[in-house]
Scaffold this active site. Sequence first.
Site, PDB file in Angstrom:
ATOM      1  N   GLY A 292      55.478  52.669  20.530  1.00 12.29           N
ATOM      2  CA  GLY A 292      54.684  52.425  19.335  1.00 12.29           C
ATOM      3  C   GLY A 292      55.502  52.500  18.066  1.00 12.29           C
ATOM      4  N   SER A 293      54.882  52.994  17.016  1.00 12.06           N
ATOM      5  CA  SER A 293      55.494  52.934  15.681  1.00 12.06           C
ATOM      6  C   SER A 293      56.676  53.873  15.495  1.00 12.06           C
ATOM      7  CB  SER A 293      54.430  53.232  14.611  1.00 12.06           C
ATOM      8  OG  SER A 293      53.453  52.213  14.592  1.00 12.06           O
ATOM      9  N   THR A 294      56.947  54.761  16.457  1.00 11.72           N
ATOM     10  CA  THR A 294      58.182  55.548  16.332  1.00 11.72           C
ATOM     11  C   THR A 294      59.398  54.616  16.371  1.00 11.72           C
ATOM     12  OG1 THR A 294      58.251  55.926  18.735  1.00 11.72           O
ATOM     13  CG2 THR A 294      57.182  57.616  17.391  1.00 11.72           C
TER      14      THR A 294
END
Length: 571
Positions: A292-294
């Site tokens: 995801g956004s990591t």
Amino acid sequence: MIGWLKKRLSSGKVSTASQMVFEATRQPSGGRSRNRTRMAMGAFFLFYAVIAGRLVYFGFQDPNGDGGPAAHITASRPDIVDRNGSVLATDIKTFSLFAEPRRIIDADETIEKLSTVLPDLAMEETYKKLKSGKGFIWLRRQLSPRQQNDIMQLGLPGIGFRTENRRFYPAGPVASYIVGLTNRDNQGISGLEKYIDDQGLADLQASGLATPADLKPVKLSIDLRVQHIVRDEALQAMQRFHAIAAGAVVINAKTGEIVAMASVPDFDPNNPVGANDKDKLNRMSAGLYEMGSTIKSFTTAMALDSGKVNLNSTFDARRPIVIGRRTIRDFHGKNRILSVPEVFIYSSNIGSAREADVVGIEGHREFLKRMGLLDRMQTELPEVAKPTEPKVWKKVHSITIAFGHGMSTTPLQTAVGAVALMNGGRLMPPTFLPRTLDEAMAVSKQVVTEKTSEDMRYLYRLNAEKGSGKKAEVPGYRVGGKTGTAEKVVNGRYSSNKRFNAFLAAFPMDDPQYVVLSIIDEPEPEKPGMGATAGSNAAPIVANIIRRSASMLGVKPDFRQEEPVTLVSYE
């Protein structure tokens, strides 16, 4: 007549024929006696020769040739200790029950009496073993001293014990995935136990040189105190948010040492029942996930490190990006032009896609490979999964991977990559063994510039103060980080109600000493009406870990530097 014959014999006047008759009448009796003597002596000689021969024969035979216990059936292993000397694994003496079926007088009676001490003894199977006629069979391995004593009191012929080594794990399940397991023969089969065997212990055991006096303890980089905290917080989060799994890792940002790493559900290595169940997986190193956004941490770092983008650069996020049949939108869109810091703290999918477009498809893949996110990670832990990526990268792949979809890697690798973004740009292979600063520099390589690292530290701190990482704040420790809320793929489609959440953090942000990553798999809202994004469940895990363990890690709070970070904004 007799007197006359004697006179004739004494005078020598008896004829030769008469003498022959006399001798013939004496010979049969004396000859038979001598023959009997010879035959008796021969029989005794033959009897004792057979006995001597059998003794010589047995003397040259392999004592274990009939299936008996091997001389080193469970050789010794070195203790495993944490960085402070606390024991994580050690050998203890146990007793194993065996039988010699050839010496069993009554198999039924033997089984009946043994079952009074071992009520779970498999009757039919044991009966077949005892009637097999073999020289040796195991009946039960690793009994307690009390069980051994109770069986000895039965006085059963053909039943005996052998003292063996058994592995004991004083911390129980706290570090089970790291330390690993041994089998009943005390051979490492997972975790660091297997790593130790692969480094030469198995050869020492085979040669009989693995004696307790010669085996020095194996020290790990793990801090058992912090390990307990990390596992406890993962367990609490899994229960609090009704998730199927959770985990976290703490890495020394200066050396690459793993200080703590936990994944739950886990198992107790002292009683590893169900350790192979499908949900018993070390998700931190052996689980593959779209992070995801990591991953936007690496997308932004890539753009900055290319030299084509700086913190003052802007990207148009007014409209969704349409590519093929895919439409890229923002979760909480601002529908305007965003600066690089805004792209980061608002977690803009559109902005991240445009950052990747600046670098290009080949440059994008090269950067992720340089950061170690596309190759199987090299470390001591055997259970490490190999990341997945598109066979052929196209523009749509680059765009989706820019915001964390379309590529799978392990949480541990994600944290290791973040270490390089925080420590000045040096990528270090993670280690579960102690490592000095000089050793870390020797095995590390520069993957981004120090300026890029400095910019990423600013963005991490900014996100914790003004963005989605607010719930990771711990007063005095200047935490920074990036959330990641990824939809999971179910039956080939992204599911809107099944998520894999993560929070990637570092502290203290003026000079990061540690990187912390938490994950939570398929969390649900804590209460009806509440959210289930990473900011609401993964970020608090990190905050709690830092709050409870920072002092143990030697990081002192500093409340003088609690000044807000300025956000560069473009309206």
